[in-house]
Each structure stands twice: as structure tokens, then as C-alpha cells.
Write a protein that holds these residues in place. Structure first.
Motif, PDB file in Angstrom:
ATOM      1  N   MET A   1      -4.980  17.419  -4.351  1.00  0.00           N
ATOM      2  CA  MET A   1      -5.341  16.386  -5.328  1.00  0.00           C
ATOM      3  C   MET A   1      -6.859  16.114  -5.320  1.00  0.00           C
ATOM      4  SD  MET A   1      -4.933  15.118  -2.243  1.00  0.00           S
ATOM      5  CE  MET A   1      -3.270  14.820  -1.737  1.00  0.00           C
TER       6      MET A   1
ATOM      7  N   ARG B   1      -1.863   9.833  -5.225  1.00  0.00           N
ATOM      8  CA  ARG B   1      -2.367  11.212  -5.313  1.00  0.00           C
ATOM      9  C   ARG B   1      -2.679  11.637  -6.743  1.00  0.00           C
ATOM     10  NH1 ARG B   1       1.946  11.156  -1.612  1.00  0.00           N
ATOM     11  NH2 ARG B   1       1.344  11.672   0.536  1.00  0.00           N
TER      12      ARG B   1
ATOM     13  N   HIS C   1      -7.827  22.768   2.850  1.00  0.00           N
ATOM     14  CA  HIS C   1      -6.771  21.822   3.248  1.00  0.00           C
ATOM     15  C   HIS C   1      -5.520  22.021   2.383  1.00  0.00           C
ATOM     16  CE1 HIS C   1      -4.726  18.283   4.492  1.00  0.00           C
ATOM     17  NE2 HIS C   1      -5.767  17.735   5.095  1.00  0.00           N
TER      18      HIS C   1
ATOM     19  N   TYR D   1      -2.848  20.490   2.108  1.00  0.00           N
ATOM     20  CA  TYR D   1      -2.153  19.288   1.623  1.00  0.00           C
ATOM     21  C   TYR D   1      -3.109  18.305   0.955  1.00  0.00           C
ATOM     22  CZ  TYR D   1       0.905  21.507   4.945  1.00  0.00           C
ATOM     23  OH  TYR D   1       1.640  22.448   5.618  1.00  0.00           O
TER      24      TYR D   1
ATOM     25  N   VAL E   1      -5.359   8.181  -0.486  1.00  0.00           N
ATOM     26  CA  VAL E   1      -4.392   8.837   0.398  1.00  0.00           C
ATOM     27  C   VAL E   1      -5.124   9.384   1.614  1.00  0.00           C
ATOM     28  CG1 VAL E   1      -4.514  11.001  -0.953  1.00  0.00           C
ATOM     29  CG2 VAL E   1      -2.574  10.616   0.584  1.00  0.00           C
ATOM     30  N   TRP E   2      -4.470   9.221   2.752  1.00  0.00           N
ATOM     31  CA  TRP E   2      -4.979   9.715   4.048  1.00  0.00           C
ATOM     32  C   TRP E   2      -4.520  11.158   4.200  1.00  0.00           C
ATOM     33  CZ3 TRP E   2      -4.033   6.279   8.994  1.00  0.00           C
ATOM     34  CH2 TRP E   2      -4.293   6.992  10.171  1.00  0.00           C
ATOM     35  N   CYS E   3      -5.441  12.093   4.355  1.00  0.00           N
ATOM     36  CA  CYS E   3      -5.077  13.486   4.608  1.00  0.00           C
ATOM     37  C   CYS E   3      -5.546  13.846   6.022  1.00  0.00           C
ATOM     38  CB  CYS E   3      -5.717  14.416   3.573  1.00  0.00           C
ATOM     39  SG  CYS E   3      -5.121  14.109   1.899  1.00  0.00           S
ATOM     40  N   GLY E   4      -4.631  14.386   6.788  1.00  0.00           N
ATOM     41  CA  GLY E   4      -4.904  14.646   8.204  1.00  0.00           C
ATOM     42  C   GLY E   4      -5.871  15.802   8.415  1.00  0.00           C
TER      43      GLY E   4
ATOM     44  N   ARG F   1      10.513  -1.242   4.513  1.00  0.00           N
ATOM     45  CA  ARG F   1      10.396  -0.219   5.552  1.00  0.00           C
ATOM     46  C   ARG F   1      10.769  -0.738   6.936  1.00  0.00           C
ATOM     47  NH1 ARG F   1       5.240   3.323   3.762  1.00  0.00           N
ATOM     48  NH2 ARG F   1       6.486   5.004   2.904  1.00  0.00           N
TER      49      ARG F   1
ATOM     50  N   ARG G   1       0.837  -1.210   0.000  1.00  0.00           N
ATOM     51  CA  ARG G   1       0.000   0.000   0.000  1.00  0.00           C
ATOM     52  C   ARG G   1       0.870   1.257   0.000  1.00  0.00           C
ATOM     53  NH1 ARG G   1      -0.450   4.110   2.379  1.00  0.00           N
ATOM     54  NH2 ARG G   1       1.168   3.355   3.776  1.00  0.00           N
ATOM     55  N   ARG G   2       0.558   2.180  -0.874  1.00  0.00           N
ATOM     56  CA  ARG G   2       1.233   3.487  -0.893  1.00  0.00           C
ATOM     57  C   ARG G   2       0.175   4.582  -1.080  1.00  0.00           C
ATOM     58  NH1 ARG G   2       6.422   4.011  -2.374  1.00  0.00           N
ATOM     59  NH2 ARG G   2       6.063   6.015  -1.374  1.00  0.00           N
ATOM     60  N   SER G   3       0.527   5.796  -0.725  1.00  0.00           N
ATOM     61  CA  SER G   3      -0.399   6.919  -0.939  1.00  0.00           C
ATOM     62  C   SER G   3      -0.443   7.245  -2.427  1.00  0.00           C
ATOM     63  CB  SER G   3       0.095   8.153  -0.177  1.00  0.00           C
ATOM     64  OG  SER G   3       0.034   7.931   1.202  1.00  0.00           O
TER      65      SER G   3
HETATM   66  C1  LIG Z   1      -2.001  11.261  10.070  1.00  0.00           C
HETATM   67  C2  LIG Z   1      -1.607  11.360   8.612  1.00  0.00           C
HETATM   68  C3  LIG Z   1      -1.813  12.550   7.944  1.00  0.00           C
HETATM   69  C4  LIG Z   1      -1.479  12.657   6.591  1.00  0.00           C
HETATM   70  N1  LIG Z   1      -1.783  13.811   5.935  1.00  0.00           N
HETATM   71  C5  LIG Z   1      -1.533  13.908   4.604  1.00  0.00           C
HETATM   72  C6  LIG Z   1      -1.963  15.051   3.882  1.00  0.00           C
HETATM   73  O1  LIG Z   1      -2.550  15.976   4.445  1.00  0.00           O
HETATM   74  N2  LIG Z   1      -1.719  15.085   2.550  1.00  0.00           N
HETATM   75  C7  LIG Z   1      -1.079  14.068   1.883  1.00  0.00           C
HETATM   76  O2  LIG Z   1      -0.900  14.169   0.667  1.00  0.00           O
HETATM   77  N3  LIG Z   1      -0.663  12.956   2.551  1.00  0.00           N
HETATM   78  C8  LIG Z   1      -0.884  12.852   3.881  1.00  0.00           C
HETATM   79  N4  LIG Z   1      -0.553  11.697   4.566  1.00  0.00           N
HETATM   80  C9  LIG Z   1       0.090  10.595   3.836  1.00  0.00           C
HETATM   81  C10 LIG Z   1       1.575  10.516   4.168  1.00  0.00           C
HETATM   82  O3  LIG Z   1       2.251  11.595   3.563  1.00  0.00           O
HETATM   83  C11 LIG Z   1       2.127   9.170   3.660  1.00  0.00           C
HETATM   84  O4  LIG Z   1       1.433   8.109   4.292  1.00  0.00           O
HETATM   85  C12 LIG Z   1       3.609   9.022   3.922  1.00  0.00           C
HETATM   86  O5  LIG Z   1       4.349   9.956   3.167  1.00  0.00           O
HETATM   87  C13 LIG Z   1       4.133   7.620   3.582  1.00  0.00           C
HETATM   88  O6  LIG Z   1       3.876   7.297   2.228  1.00  0.00           O
HETATM   89  P1  LIG Z   1       2.965   6.044   1.793  1.00  0.00           P
HETATM   90  O7  LIG Z   1       1.576   6.271   2.326  1.00  0.00           O
HETATM   91  O8  LIG Z   1       3.028   6.035   0.299  1.00  0.00           O
HETATM   92  O9  LIG Z   1       3.539   4.812   2.402  1.00  0.00           O
HETATM   93  C14 LIG Z   1      -0.881  11.563   5.913  1.00  0.00           C
HETATM   94  C15 LIG Z   1      -0.683  10.371   6.605  1.00  0.00           C
HETATM   95  C16 LIG Z   1      -1.057  10.254   7.931  1.00  0.00           C
HETATM   96  C17 LIG Z   1      -0.907   8.930   8.632  1.00  0.00           C
END
Ligand SMILES: Cc1cc2nc3c(=O)[nH]c(=O)nc-3n(C[C@H](O)[C@H](O)[C@H](O)COP(=O)(O)O)c2cc1C
Length: 170
Positions: free
Chosen positions: A72, A18, A67, A69, A116-119, A159, A14-16
Motif C-alpha cells: 500500500m 491501508r 517489503h 506486506y 498502518v504499522w508494518c513490521g 476485542r 484505531r484500526r489499520s
Molecule cells: C509488529 C506488527 C507488524 C505488522 N506488520 C504489518 C505489515 O507488514 N503489513 C500490514 O499490512 N500490517 C501489518 N501489521 C498490522 C496488523 O496486521 C494489524 O494491526 C492487525 O491485523 C489488527 O488489525 P487492526 O490494526 O486494524 O486492529 C503489523 C502489526 C504489528 C503490531
């Protein structure tokens, strides 16, 4: 059992994501992804999660404007705001919503959907998100999950950091 284990494979790969193709996510796939959130563990099994499914393009743009961040979001097909009911779980809603968020990310990934998870929690965005979505005061927006059919591929990384594994004591 350790080889070709679908759960471990999904966790590791799994990766983020965007970037999205714009292709719609099929309705039964959406449903399965959203419902995965309900299977998360929760403190005292109180299950404080609520999920706001966002498909309204105008609302997506407004959330993205709030937001810094999540730029996307307007290119995505779908978003889910994972919310927690603070009145049933107190501060544990945050742990529970984190578990639900990860369940949704893994379900999406396993079905070929990028996410993708955005906080949102712990940020100045939580209050305006709540107002925009019409959340009652005790319902807290925890995370914004942006989803779409993936237009980027990301490699599986190694990782594991052996230095961070501690046996019995630090
Ligand atoms: C609590 C939390 C908040 C995050 N917020 C953002 C965000 O606002 N925007 C974004 O693009 N990614 C966000 N991410 C994704 C992280 O940037 C990403 O999980 C991290 O760089 C590792 O990459 P991967 O998910 O590809 O393994 C967030 C992840 C977590 C757990």
C-alpha cells in the motif's frame, strides 16, 4: 470519565488503514503525528528513537519493493520509519520503538489520518532498509508506518477476551 473518554475512544477505535484518498496530510498535522513518537515511555528514559520521515515517491516505491506486506506504500502520502539506537538502549530499543510506533498510530487516528504499522525488526527487511536509508550500523529500522488520508472505514471491534484476564495467578 469512562464515557466519551477521548483516549479510550481512540485506543478502541484505531484500526489499520491501508487505502488512501491521495489527499495530502497537512504539514502541522504531520508534525503533531511525528512528535507524538517522542512522548513514548522508554527504558531508563533513554529515548533511543529516531524517526525518518519519507515523502520521496521513488524511495517509497523502493521500500515497498523490499517489503512483501507494504504494497500500500506507493499509494500513501507519507511514511515514517521508526528507528532505534541500539548503542544507547541495547535490546530495549525494540520495546521503546514499539511504544513510539503505537503513539504515532494513535495520534494519526485521533487527527483523522489513516495509518498502518508494518513490521521491519526481526525480519530480513531490516538490513536492506538500513542500507537504503543510509542508517549507521547502531541505528536499527524498527517499523515502517504508512500514512494517508483514509479511503476506507473500519468498524470498532469488541476485542476484550475475558478468558485472557488472570487474577493474581494464571
Ligand atoms: C509488529 C506488527 C507488524 C505488522 N506488520 C504489518 C505489515 O507488514 N503489513 C500490514 O499490512 N500490517 C501489518 N501489521 C498490522 C496488523 O496486521 C494489524 O494491526 C492487525 O491485523 C489488527 O488489525 P487492526 O490494526 O486494524 O486492529 C503489523 C502489526 C504489528 C503490531
Amino acid at each position: 470519565m469512562l464515557e466519551n473518554n477521548p483516549v479510550l475512544d481512540a485506543i478502541r477505535s484505531r484500526r489499520s488503514i491501508r487505502k488512501y484518498t491521495g489527499e495530502p496530510i497537512a504539514e502541522p498535522v504531520r508534525r503533531a503525528i511525528l512528535e507524538a513518537g517522542f512522548y513514548a515511555p522508554s527504558a531508563m528514559n533513554r529515548r533511543p528513537f529516531h524517526f525518518v520521515s519519507i515523502t520521496d515517491r521513488e524511495l517509497m516505491q523502493k521500500l515497498s519493493d523490499l517489503h512483501p506486506y507494504a504494497k500500500m506504500l506507493p499509494q500513501a502520502d507519507w511514511a515514517i520509519i521508526v528507528c532505534g539506537d541500539e548503542s544507547v538502549s541495547g535490546p530495549f530499543y525494540m520495546d521503546d520503538c514499539a511504544a513510539a510506533t503505537q503513539n504515532i498510530l494513535l495520534a494519526a487516528h485521533s487527527l483523522g489520518v489513516g495509518a498502518v504499522w508494518c513490521g521491519v525488526d526481526h525480519t530480513e527487511r531490516q538490513q536492506p532498509f538500513g542500507e537504503l536509508l543510509g542508517l549507521p550500523e547502531h541505528i536499527k529500522a524498527y517499523s515502517l508506518i504508512v500514512l494517508g488520508m483514509p479511503a476506507e472505514e473500519k468498524e470498532t471491534l469488541d476485542r476484550v477476551e475475558p478468558d485472557k484476564i488472570h487474577e493474581n495467578r494464571w
